[in-house]
Scaffold this motif. Structure first.
Motif, mmCIF file in Angstrom:
data_model
loop_
_atom_site.group_PDB
_atom_site.id
_atom_site.type_symbol
_atom_site.label_atom_id
_atom_site.label_comp_id
_atom_site.label_asym_id
_atom_site.label_seq_id
_atom_site.Cartn_x
_atom_site.Cartn_y
_atom_site.Cartn_z
ATOM 1 N N LEU A 254 9.904 -5.916 15.530
ATOM 2 C CA LEU A 254 8.792 -5.268 14.981
ATOM 3 C C LEU A 254 9.454 -3.928 14.299
ATOM 4 N N GLU A 255 10.308 -3.345 15.008
ATOM 5 C CA GLU A 255 10.777 -2.082 14.360
ATOM 6 C C GLU A 255 11.651 -2.448 13.180
ATOM 7 N N ASP A 256 12.183 -3.565 13.179
ATOM 8 C CA ASP A 256 13.143 -3.960 11.910
ATOM 9 C C ASP A 256 12.243 -3.797 10.787
ATOM 10 N N ILE A 257 11.147 -4.175 10.687
ATOM 11 C CA ILE A 257 10.298 -4.203 9.815
ATOM 12 C C ILE A 257 10.063 -2.741 9.131
ATOM 13 N N GLN A 258 9.579 -1.647 9.909
ATOM 14 C CA GLN A 258 9.695 -0.356 9.754
ATOM 15 C C GLN A 258 10.940 0.000 8.803
ATOM 16 N N VAL A 259 11.991 -0.199 9.210
ATOM 17 C CA VAL A 259 13.039 0.143 8.665
ATOM 18 C C VAL A 259 13.415 -0.403 7.425
ATOM 19 N N LEU A 260 13.019 -1.712 7.414
ATOM 20 C CA LEU A 260 13.345 -2.453 6.159
ATOM 21 C C LEU A 260 12.356 -1.898 5.163
ATOM 22 N N GLU A 261 11.237 -1.740 5.568
ATOM 23 C CA GLU A 261 10.230 -1.410 4.459
ATOM 24 C C GLU A 261 10.556 0.155 4.006
ATOM 25 N N TYR A 262 11.090 1.099 4.925
ATOM 26 C CA TYR A 262 11.623 2.277 4.279
ATOM 27 C C TYR A 262 12.853 1.969 3.288
ATOM 28 N N ALA A 263 13.583 1.221 3.837
ATOM 29 C CA ALA A 263 14.863 0.931 2.807
ATOM 30 C C ALA A 263 14.185 0.280 1.473
ATOM 31 N N LYS A 264 13.073 -0.355 1.422
ATOM 32 C CA LYS A 264 12.509 -0.853 0.171
ATOM 33 C C LYS A 264 11.926 0.111 -0.479
ATOM 34 N N GLU A 265 11.532 1.255 0.098
ATOM 35 C CA GLU A 265 10.735 2.029 -0.740
ATOM 36 C C GLU A 265 11.717 3.193 -1.261
ATOM 37 N N ARG A 266 12.861 3.378 -0.450
ATOM 38 C CA ARG A 266 13.795 4.414 -0.936
ATOM 39 C C ARG A 266 14.776 4.128 -1.916
ATOM 40 N N LEU A 267 15.206 2.495 -1.690
ATOM 41 C CA LEU A 267 16.089 2.137 -2.821
ATOM 42 C C LEU A 267 15.587 1.903 -4.102
ATOM 43 N N GLU A 268 16.449 2.049 -5.199
ATOM 44 C CA GLU A 268 15.790 1.560 -6.406
ATOM 45 C C GLU A 268 15.882 -0.095 -6.577
ATOM 46 N N ALA A 269 16.818 -0.571 -6.034
ATOM 47 C CA ALA A 269 16.830 -2.196 -5.964
ATOM 48 C C ALA A 269 17.344 -2.547 -4.649
ATOM 49 N N PRO A 270 16.547 -2.736 -3.663
ATOM 50 C CA PRO A 270 16.631 -2.972 -2.394
ATOM 51 C C PRO A 270 16.598 -4.615 -2.293
ATOM 52 N N ALA A 271 17.540 -5.369 -3.033
ATOM 53 C CA ALA A 271 17.535 -6.655 -2.939
ATOM 54 C C ALA A 271 17.662 -7.269 -1.687
ATOM 55 N N ARG A 272 18.502 -6.940 -0.685
ATOM 56 C CA ARG A 272 18.769 -7.408 0.499
ATOM 57 C C ARG A 272 17.758 -7.139 1.498
ATOM 58 N N ALA A 273 17.195 -5.686 1.518
ATOM 59 C CA ALA A 273 16.357 -5.393 2.350
ATOM 60 C C ALA A 273 15.101 -6.347 2.103
ATOM 61 N N CYS A 274 14.549 -6.697 0.753
ATOM 62 C CA CYS A 274 13.602 -7.621 0.596
ATOM 63 C C CYS A 274 13.736 -8.950 0.795
ATOM 64 N N TYR A 275 15.113 -9.213 1.089
ATOM 65 C CA TYR A 275 15.503 -10.732 1.498
ATOM 66 C C TYR A 275 15.140 -10.838 2.904
ATOM 67 N N TYR A 276 15.585 -9.637 3.730
ATOM 68 C CA TYR A 276 15.517 -9.662 5.288
ATOM 69 C C TYR A 276 13.737 -9.642 5.374
ATOM 70 N N LEU A 277 13.326 -8.885 4.662
ATOM 71 C CA LEU A 277 11.683 -9.033 4.994
ATOM 72 C C LEU A 277 10.945 -10.439 4.433
#
Length: 210
Positions: A37-60
């Motif tokens: 569950l904590e991975d979701i929060q971290v990856l959501e942060y990366a998705k919002e923070r980065l301009e093109a978070p391709a791999r964060a979106c893939y993991y999500l």
């Protein structure tokens, strides 16, 4: 994931975690399976923070399969074969869109032509789509070096030979190769071995050579 977490906690500490997030995006996706569950929060942060978070979106996308989050990943990093493979499974299993599934899997195959697993999954999809055995076999013969890396692909090749009446070739292929036991493969080699021998015997009897 360590770099994603590093960037996330740097932000909580009032620092700029952007560099760590970019390092995370540059890492290989091999063996990375976020599931907490904590991975979701971290990856959501990366998705919002980065301009093109391709791999964060893939993991999500892997975490939220039903939400098809990895469609964004395909748009941001279209060269990532595993994303197209995942999209194919989603299109076929969830959306029931066979043509989209085929197009996505073939895209994955074109991006990773040496990946034997993607070759296997492409052929499994072709079987579900009722692609003619002759067409499937032609793909095997074109990419022999790839399919020879997996026993499940080798026995599928022998199966296609038998389906197309090429019993002698199927028998010779089985006898020339060594197969190892694997879960789900019980009896597959012996079945095709038997089919080839029985059909060869029938041909010999019909020709009066028995």
């Amino acid at each position: 994931m360590l770099f994603y977490y590093k960037g996330y906690y740097q932000s909580l500490a009032g620092k700029d975690g952007g560099e760590a997030l970019l390092q995370a995006e540059a890492c290989s996706t091999d063996y990375c399976f976020p599931n907490k569950l904590e991975d979701i929060q971290v990856l959501e942060y990366a998705k919002e923070r980065l301009e093109a978070p391709a791999r964060a979106c893939y993991y999500l996308g892997n975490l939220f399969y039903d939400k098809l989050q990895y469609e964004r990943a395909a748009e941001m990093e279209p060269g990532l074969a595993v994303v197209w493979r995942n999209l194919s499974l989603a299109y076929y299993n969830k959306k029931k869109d066979k043509e989209a599934a085929r197009a996505a899997m073939e895209k994955a195959r074109s991006l990773a032509p040496e990946d034997a697993r993607i070759f296997l999954e492409t052929d499994q999809l072709y079987k579900k789509l009722e692609v003619p055995a002759k067409e499937r076999l032609a793909r095997y013969e074109t990419d022999r070096d790839v399919f020879m890396r997996r026993d499940d692909l080798k026995i599928e090749y022998a199966t296609l030979l038998n389906l197309l009446g090429r019993y002698g070739e199927a028998y010779s292929f089985i006898m020339e190769n060594r197969f190892h036991p694997w879960e789900g493969g019980e009896g597959k080699v012996t079945t095709q071995y038997t089919v080839a021998l029985v059909e060869l015997a029938k041909e010999a009897m019909e020709a009066g050579n028995w």
